[in-house]
Design a protein around this motif. Sequence first.
Motif, short mmCIF file in Angstrom:
data_model
loop_
_atom_site.label_atom_id
_atom_site.label_comp_id
_atom_site.label_asym_id
_atom_site.label_seq_id
_atom_site.Cartn_x
_atom_site.Cartn_y
_atom_site.Cartn_z
N MET A 51 21.85 -39.35 -64.86
CA MET A 51 21.42 -38.43 -63.61
C MET A 51 20.82 -38.94 -62.45
O MET A 51 20.74 -39.16 -61.07
CB MET A 51 20.83 -36.91 -64.53
N LYS A 52 19.64 -39.91 -62.53
CA LYS A 52 18.78 -40.43 -62.07
C LYS A 52 19.32 -41.51 -61.28
O LYS A 52 19.05 -41.89 -60.44
CB LYS A 52 17.46 -41.28 -63.33
N ILE A 53 20.01 -42.36 -61.89
CA ILE A 53 20.98 -43.11 -61.24
C ILE A 53 21.90 -43.17 -60.03
O ILE A 53 21.99 -43.05 -58.81
CB ILE A 53 22.16 -43.93 -62.01
N MET A 54 22.07 -41.20 -60.57
CA MET A 54 23.34 -41.15 -59.37
C MET A 54 22.70 -41.06 -58.50
O MET A 54 22.22 -40.59 -56.83
CB MET A 54 24.36 -40.40 -59.92
N GLN A 55 21.07 -40.18 -58.36
CA GLN A 55 19.91 -39.81 -56.98
C GLN A 55 19.73 -41.25 -57.12
O GLN A 55 18.95 -41.09 -55.44
CB GLN A 55 19.05 -39.07 -57.82
N HIS A 56 19.25 -41.63 -56.95
CA HIS A 56 18.72 -43.54 -56.58
C HIS A 56 20.42 -44.07 -55.91
O HIS A 56 19.92 -44.45 -54.84
CB HIS A 56 18.03 -44.82 -57.44
N ASP A 57 21.14 -43.91 -56.65
CA ASP A 57 22.10 -44.54 -55.51
C ASP A 57 22.35 -43.61 -54.28
O ASP A 57 22.93 -43.90 -53.15
CB ASP A 57 23.13 -44.25 -56.36
N PHE A 58 22.42 -42.44 -54.40
CA PHE A 58 22.03 -41.48 -53.07
C PHE A 58 21.35 -42.03 -52.22
O PHE A 58 21.53 -41.87 -50.90
CB PHE A 58 21.91 -39.93 -53.55
N GLN A 59 20.13 -42.23 -52.69
CA GLN A 59 18.61 -42.39 -51.66
C GLN A 59 19.62 -43.55 -51.47
O GLN A 59 18.64 -43.84 -49.81
CB GLN A 59 17.55 -42.57 -52.68
N ASN A 60 20.15 -45.49 -52.06
CA ASN A 60 20.56 -46.06 -51.32
C ASN A 60 21.01 -45.97 -50.07
O ASN A 60 20.86 -46.06 -48.74
CB ASN A 60 20.68 -46.48 -51.91
N ILE A 61 22.34 -44.90 -50.42
CA ILE A 61 23.40 -44.31 -49.40
C ILE A 61 22.97 -43.67 -47.89
O ILE A 61 22.85 -44.06 -46.96
CB ILE A 61 24.62 -43.92 -49.92
N LYS A 62 21.69 -42.99 -48.19
CA LYS A 62 21.12 -41.90 -47.43
C LYS A 62 20.31 -42.90 -46.29
O LYS A 62 20.62 -43.26 -44.88
CB LYS A 62 19.99 -40.65 -47.83
N GLN A 63 19.37 -44.32 -47.04
CA GLN A 63 18.65 -45.05 -45.96
C GLN A 63 20.13 -46.13 -45.49
O GLN A 63 19.03 -46.72 -44.07
CB GLN A 63 17.70 -45.55 -46.89
N LYS A 64 21.11 -46.37 -45.94
CA LYS A 64 21.57 -46.74 -45.20
C LYS A 64 22.34 -46.31 -43.61
O LYS A 64 22.46 -46.57 -42.85
CB LYS A 64 22.92 -47.72 -45.93
N THR A 65 22.63 -45.57 -44.32
CA THR A 65 23.26 -44.37 -42.70
C THR A 65 22.02 -44.01 -42.18
O THR A 65 22.24 -44.39 -41.08
CB THR A 65 24.15 -43.30 -43.58
N ASP A 66 21.41 -44.46 -42.30
CA ASP A 66 19.44 -43.89 -41.46
C ASP A 66 19.20 -45.27 -40.65
O ASP A 66 19.76 -44.90 -39.19
CB ASP A 66 18.21 -43.58 -42.33
N LEU A 67 19.62 -46.23 -41.24
CA LEU A 67 19.29 -47.48 -40.02
C LEU A 67 20.29 -47.44 -39.84
O LEU A 67 20.44 -48.30 -38.77
CB LEU A 67 19.63 -48.55 -41.16
N GLN A 68 22.11 -46.89 -40.08
CA GLN A 68 22.81 -47.16 -39.30
C GLN A 68 22.80 -46.45 -37.98
O GLN A 68 23.09 -46.76 -36.35
CB GLN A 68 24.27 -47.38 -40.03
#
Length: 51
Positions: A1-18
Amino acid sequence: MKIMQHDFQNIKQKTDLQLQEELSVRSNEELIEMNIKLLRLLSLYALKNGE
């Protein structure tokens, strides 16, 4: 579950940057368009006043 949350954070950061990049590109394009309009106005003014 922690891995998924971490992935979600990464994706969110990328979309924020984009989003930030797209916004800055868009505002740069708008500034360029405004500058072109100003230059046109200035050259018209200069032509009218024989400068």
